[in-house]
Design an enzyme around this catalytic site. Structure first.
Site, PDB file in Angstrom:
ATOM      1  N   MET A  83      15.913  -7.762  -0.198  1.00 18.91           N
ATOM      2  CA  MET A  83      14.760  -6.861  -0.187  1.00 18.91           C
ATOM      3  C   MET A  83      14.911  -5.786  -1.264  1.00 18.91           C
ATOM      4  O   MET A  83      16.007  -5.268  -1.496  1.00 18.91           O
ATOM      5  CB  MET A  83      14.640  -6.199   1.197  1.00 18.91           C
ATOM      6  N   GLY A  84      13.808  -5.456  -1.932  1.00 15.51           N
ATOM      7  CA  GLY A  84      13.767  -4.289  -2.801  1.00 15.51           C
ATOM      8  C   GLY A  84      14.398  -4.451  -4.162  1.00 15.51           C
ATOM      9  O   GLY A  84      14.752  -3.443  -4.784  1.00 15.51           O
ATOM     10  N   GLU A  99       0.820  -1.197   0.000  1.00 16.49           N
ATOM     11  CA  GLU A  99       0.000   0.000   0.000  1.00 16.49           C
ATOM     12  C   GLU A  99       0.866   1.264   0.000  1.00 16.49           C
ATOM     13  O   GLU A  99       0.563   2.231  -0.689  1.00 16.49           O
ATOM     14  CB  GLU A  99      -0.927   0.014   1.221  1.00 16.49           C
ATOM     15  N   ASN A 116       0.713  -7.824  -6.525  1.00 14.83           N
ATOM     16  CA  ASN A 116       0.441  -6.845  -7.581  1.00 14.83           C
ATOM     17  C   ASN A 116       0.977  -7.287  -8.945  1.00 14.83           C
ATOM     18  O   ASN A 116       2.185  -7.275  -9.180  1.00 14.83           O
ATOM     19  CB  ASN A 116       1.069  -5.507  -7.180  1.00 14.83           C
ATOM     20  N   PRO A 117       0.096  -7.627  -9.913  1.00 11.60           N
ATOM     21  CA  PRO A 117       0.580  -8.069 -11.224  1.00 11.60           C
ATOM     22  C   PRO A 117       1.058  -6.928 -12.110  1.00 11.60           C
ATOM     23  O   PRO A 117       1.688  -7.168 -13.147  1.00 11.60           O
ATOM     24  CB  PRO A 117      -0.656  -8.749 -11.836  1.00 11.60           C
ATOM     25  N   PRO A 160      11.639 -14.812  -2.489  1.00 16.80           N
ATOM     26  CA  PRO A 160      10.584 -15.010  -1.484  1.00 16.80           C
ATOM     27  C   PRO A 160       9.994 -13.687  -1.043  1.00 16.80           C
ATOM     28  O   PRO A 160      10.683 -12.662  -0.995  1.00 16.80           O
ATOM     29  CB  PRO A 160      11.325 -15.703  -0.330  1.00 16.80           C
ATOM     30  N   ARG A 161       8.704 -13.704  -0.730  1.00 18.12           N
ATOM     31  CA  ARG A 161       8.033 -12.484  -0.267  1.00 18.12           C
ATOM     32  C   ARG A 161       8.722 -11.940   0.978  1.00 18.12           C
ATOM     33  O   ARG A 161       8.841 -10.720   1.149  1.00 18.12           O
ATOM     34  CB  ARG A 161       6.562 -12.796   0.036  1.00 18.12           C
TER      35      ARG A 161
END
Length: 431
Positions: free
Chosen positions: A313-314, A65, A339-340, A272-273
């Site tokens: 990350m990122g 978000e 988010n695609p 990985p998320r």
């Protein structure tokens, strides 16, 4: 303003809830869910002074978000140089990402726990000129106290799941009292609009605009690193499993084993998320006897590596640029999908599982444009990967995805116009 006995009870408890809030914070700190050095921010104690001039406050639930706000903030800062932006979130990960990504005119603070003394302390310090909630995370004390101070409140990029709606339905009077405190709402889809209408938000304040993520700028990447990796890969075929959750890596690895039979040089990149799962995934790869390299350890890709574990990350912007095929995680497990538009904006064809409730309308549009493929098993995933390894097929899917993505850029424009209009109204009232 509609009266709700449930809300009145909540606010009465909130006014005396500092002890309870402190116990919750201590438990979260022990669980690694809070930043010890910034814990005072959760008590409403600011870690920096308020900047001079008009201040726009955005609240976002978490990483996804908050990232969706970056392009909107950039555009507002460009159009209105006098503005400053406070962005609040509630997770440690989102704080790390925002600190690295926010433009100079914006800064991050943790949202205070929803105990009224903490909320009042937060608002006393920041005195925002406009408060903007994203998604549909409603904190009653924060919403009520903000409204009571005459601060205009907007809800943008709103999305409400059936689970959230059903939960609020049992407190319909409280929900009505909260949603009617928003001056206007931009929502992602007709489903959310219907839910908010049922909970009491007047139709005159609702507008279905689509998701703000459609108008977001493409994820960034280190161009020097992209060039270096392209040299390392030297034309080797690559596909990506992005933002994966437990259980999804198993499916991707099984699919990769099948796809390797026809494409022995094929490389799978797993992102990985949650990067902290890197050790867990490395153990899984060891058990399977898979040859791999691990990015968090500084290991580079060798010719005999079958998998690259990108547990950092990122860097999704880097991998979406490198991989022409991307499986979007959170969709093979009942999580709701991620988010695609992130891969779509960067020319990567999209694979996904059946659980896409977070972005159901977007995945439907991508599917109708032949820009995304639904998979449900290792065999179907391997079949899709092998088909999309044909450059012409992948290019057609990626172009279709990009067209769907770019068609939604007006969402950011509409949000920017809404915010600017309310700021102008506030200035006229002050004058």
């Amino acid at each position: 303003m509609s009266f709700s006995p449930a809300l009145a009870l909540y606010l009465a408890f909130s006014a005396r809830a500092t002890g309870y809030a402190e116990r919750k914070l201590a438990a979260r700190l022990d669980a690694g869910k809070e930043d010890a050095e910034r814990l005072d921010e959760r008590r409403g104690i600011a870690s920096r002074p308020r900047p001079d001039g008009p201040l726009v406050w955005f609240h976002a639930a978490s990483v996804g978000e908050s990232l969706s706000l970056l392009e909107l903030i950039r555009r507002l800062a460009e159009d209105r140089p006098e503005l400053k932006f406070l962005v609040t979130t509630g997770t440690v990960t989102s704080a790390e990402v925002m600190s690295a990504r926010l433009p100079p005119e914006a800064f991050h603070q943790f949202i205070p726990v929803d105990a009224m003394p903490f909320v009042r302390r937060f608002l006393d310090h920041w005195k925002p000129d406009l408060a903007i909630w994203t998604e549909s995370e409603f904190w009653p004390s924060l919403i009520c106290e903000t409204k009571s101070r005459g601060i205009p409140m907007l809800l943008i990029n709103a999305r409400m799941s059936k689970t959230s709606h059903d939960r609020w339905r049992f407190l319909r009077g409280m929900a009505r009292a909260l949603v009617r405190r928003f001056d206007e709402a931009h929502v992602q889809d007709d489903i959310t609009a219907g839910y908010l209408r049922r909970l009491g938000l007047p139709m005159s304040r609702l507008k279905v605009t689509g998701t703000l993520k459609e108008g977001a700028a493409a994820l960034p990447c280190d161009e020097n690193e992209r060039t270096r990796l392209a040299r390392v890969l030297n034309g080797r075929p690559v596909w990506l499993a992005a933002s994966t959750h437990p259980g999804e890596e198993d499916v991707a690895l099984d699919a990769h084993a099948i796809a390797l039979r026809g494409n022995p040089r094929l490389l799978l990149v797993i992102v990985p998320r949650h990067p902290h799962r890197g050790d867990e995934l490395a153990e899984m790869l060891d058990r399977r006897g898979v040859q791999y390299a691990r990015r968090s350890k500084g290991e580079d890709i060798a010719g005999d590596d079958q998998v690259y574990l990108a547990d950092t990350m990122g860097e999704l912007g880097l991998w979406y640029r490198i991989a022409p095929i991307s499986f979007v995680g959170g969709s093979l497990e009942p999580i709701g999908g991620h988010n695609p538009f992130e891969p779509a904006a960067l020319g990567s064809a999209i694979l996904h599982g059946p659980y896409v409730s977070n972005f159901v309308d977007i995945f439907q549009r991508l599917s109708e444009a032949n820009a995304a493929r639904l998979i449900s098993s290792p065999a179907s995933m391997a079949e899709a990967v092998n088909d999309l390894l044909n450059p012409d097929v992948a290019a057609a899917a990626a172009h279709a995805a990009w067209e769907v993505c770019s068609a939604g850029a007006t969402v950011t424009d509409q949000a920017s116009d809404l915010i600017t209009d309310h700021l102008d109204r506030s200035e006229r009232r002050a004058g």
